[in-house]
Scaffold this motif. Structure first.
Motif, PDB file in Angstrom:
ATOM      1  N   VAL A 195       0.829  -1.212   0.000  1.00  0.00           N
ATOM      2  CA  VAL A 195       0.000   0.000   0.000  1.00  0.00           C
ATOM      3  C   VAL A 195       0.862   1.261   0.000  1.00  0.00           C
ATOM      4  CG1 VAL A 195      -1.944  -1.160   1.126  1.00  0.00           C
ATOM      5  CG2 VAL A 195      -0.265   0.054   2.534  1.00  0.00           C
ATOM      6  N   GLU A 196       2.083   1.155   0.504  1.00  0.00           N
ATOM      7  CA  GLU A 196       2.987   2.310   0.439  1.00  0.00           C
ATOM      8  C   GLU A 196       3.286   2.662  -1.020  1.00  0.00           C
ATOM      9  OE1 GLU A 196       7.373   3.730   2.130  1.00  0.00           O
ATOM     10  OE2 GLU A 196       6.524   1.787   2.704  1.00  0.00           O
ATOM     11  N   GLU A 197       3.438   1.635  -1.860  1.00  0.00           N
ATOM     12  CA  GLU A 197       3.678   1.880  -3.281  1.00  0.00           C
ATOM     13  C   GLU A 197       2.445   2.428  -3.999  1.00  0.00           C
ATOM     14  OE1 GLU A 197       7.235  -0.908  -5.009  1.00  0.00           O
ATOM     15  OE2 GLU A 197       5.167  -1.616  -5.213  1.00  0.00           O
ATOM     16  N   LEU A 198       1.263   2.148  -3.453  1.00  0.00           N
ATOM     17  CA  LEU A 198       0.028   2.601  -4.091  1.00  0.00           C
ATOM     18  C   LEU A 198      -0.315   4.041  -3.720  1.00  0.00           C
ATOM     19  CD1 LEU A 198      -2.229  -0.555  -3.506  1.00  0.00           C
ATOM     20  CD2 LEU A 198      -1.066   0.092  -5.621  1.00  0.00           C
ATOM     21  N   GLU A 199       0.414   4.622  -2.777  1.00  0.00           N
ATOM     22  CA  GLU A 199       0.062   5.914  -2.194  1.00  0.00           C
ATOM     23  C   GLU A 199      -0.083   7.013  -3.239  1.00  0.00           C
ATOM     24  OE1 GLU A 199       1.764   9.069   1.164  1.00  0.00           O
ATOM     25  OE2 GLU A 199       2.944   7.314   0.580  1.00  0.00           O
ATOM     26  N   SER A 200       0.781   7.033  -4.232  1.00  0.00           N
ATOM     27  CA  SER A 200       0.799   8.151  -5.184  1.00  0.00           C
ATOM     28  C   SER A 200      -0.188   7.976  -6.333  1.00  0.00           C
ATOM     29  CB  SER A 200       2.212   8.326  -5.758  1.00  0.00           C
ATOM     30  OG  SER A 200       2.602   7.150  -6.456  1.00  0.00           O
ATOM     31  N   LEU A 201      -0.866   6.837  -6.405  1.00  0.00           N
ATOM     32  CA  LEU A 201      -1.757   6.565  -7.530  1.00  0.00           C
ATOM     33  C   LEU A 201      -3.162   7.082  -7.259  1.00  0.00           C
ATOM     34  CD1 LEU A 201      -0.722   2.887  -8.395  1.00  0.00           C
ATOM     35  CD2 LEU A 201       0.159   5.015  -9.362  1.00  0.00           C
TER      36      LEU A 201
END
Length: 390
Positions: A43-49
């Motif tokens: 979810v950290e990687e999804l933060e900017s999407l």
């Protein structure tokens, strides 16, 4: 060896629990500092999407759509496609059958026990702080309870926990939501890490699923449900695998009914007395129950809460916890007897008039179904009123 890095609110309970079962107490408190490392990273990687893209990527993963995941963040691709978590060695889907039959036979009593007893057990812990701080229980409390019911219906449906079953597709997104809420709450100034540990910790997740299994059996039996030895074991097998899909580490995921009761007992000792958030959550839950059942008339709702739900809940969780949660004093003697008598009369009336008990229709009313189908949106703010719809 006794732990030294203990969240301060757990200090006294941890000492007490260690006198009873030091190994289980150490395990429980150690997991108050652990979340879900794999999903927390996803979810950290999804933060900017943008939100619609997050939904599309997660949906593609759920449907094993490699093309749809082609441009997804690496950790999400890895989770779903490259090195997906293997099935645990103990998984036996055939063992789910007796538990599924037991749920279908006892479903109304199980869902009644879940609202009046099991969730009260769970919300009496510090997990209530996560729910109150997000505010979701206030703005969307009825919908959330219906989501809980829907999840249970689907995992206890034949094939529901197969890879393409709705029970599987509802369990895994819970893991995403918990990780996202954990991340958002952990970034606020309101969350007291030194006192409470990690938001939605592995300890609380393990405790919750132990309650969903073992305490559901106990509470529903008090309401008249009946289980064979095989059905009891199978019921726990279903929830154990659902807990695995929800990201609970093996180190805090129960193995069988005895282990689930051990985790519940020691976890209860480790937890501090119910906080104001626990009082708010539990009473909000009780007062939302009639709305979940489709009863909207204020007078009828109030009568059901005062004359049935509070007395039954007090009888299930015990006077000590009920008093700590500020439940009303008991006025009706033997509430569980009257509840079971009422249920038996209703069943007899249905048989005499040749009407079915309409159990499935009752479950549908009390469950969350969206005509658009399953969605995989995640919150984007720690406070529900400021977050996009999810």
């Amino acid at each position: 060896m006794q732990l030294t890095n203990v969240p301060t609110d757990y200090g006294a309970g941890y000492e007490q629990a260690r006198r009873v079962d030091p190994e289980a107490a150490d395990t429980y408190v150690a997991h108050t500092l652990i979340g879900d490392p794999i999903m927390d990273g996803v979810v950290e990687e999804l933060e900017s999407l943008p939100g619609n893209q997050v939904h599309q990527f997660i949906e593609a993963g759920m449907e094993e759509d490699r093309e749809g995941l082609r441009d997804a963040p690496p950790r999400l691709r890895e989770f779903f496609l490259d090195t997906p978590p293997p099935d645990p060695d103990w998984l036996d889907r055939e063992a789910f059958r007796p538990g599924i039959r037991a749920f279908q036979r006892n479903s109304v009593r199980i869902l009644s026990a879940f609202v009046t007893g099991v969730l009260v057990d769970g919300f009496s812990t510090l997990i209530s702080k996560s729910f109150v701080q997000t505010g979701r229980i206030f703005d969307n409390g009825v919908w959330r309870l219906k989501q809980n019911n829907r999840h249970q219906m689907e995992i206890f449906w034949p094939g529901g926990l197969d890879r393409q079953g709705d029970g599987w597709k509802l369990s895994v997104p819970i893991r995403f939501v918990h990780a996202q809420v954990r991340r958002l709450l952990g970034q606020t100034t309101e969350w007291e890490h030194e006192a409470w540990g990690v938001p939605l910790s592995a300890a609380h997740m393990g405790y919750a699923v132990a309650c969903f299994a073992a305490r559901t059996i106990e509470h529903s039996e008090a309401l008249g449900a009946r289980y064979s030895t095989e059905e009891r074991a199978s019921f726990h097998d279903v929830w154990r695998y659902a807990g695995h899909l929800m990201g609970i580490p093996e180190s805090i995921l129960y193995t069988d009914e005895r282990d689930a009761l051990r985790l519940y007992r020691i976890g209860t000792l480790c937890e501090p007395p119910p906080s104001m958030e626990a009082i708010i959550m539990s009473n909000a839950l009780i007062n939302s129950a009639p709305l979940v059942a489709g009863i909207e008339d204020p007078g009828a709702r109030r009568g059901l809460v005062e004359k049935v739900i509070y007395p039954v809940s007090r009888a299930l969780v015990g006077n000590e916890l009920a008093n700590q949660l500020n439940f009303p004093a008991q006025r009706l003697p033997f509430p569980l007897f009257w509840y079971k008598l009422d249920q038996n009369i209703r069943g007899l009336r249905a048989r005499l008039t040749r009407e079915g008990p309409n159990t499935f229709a009752t479950l549908l009313v009390a469950s969350a179904y969206d005509e658009a189908g399953l969605r995989y949106d995640l919150p984007d703010h720690a406070h529900d009123e400021l977050s996009r719809k999810w």
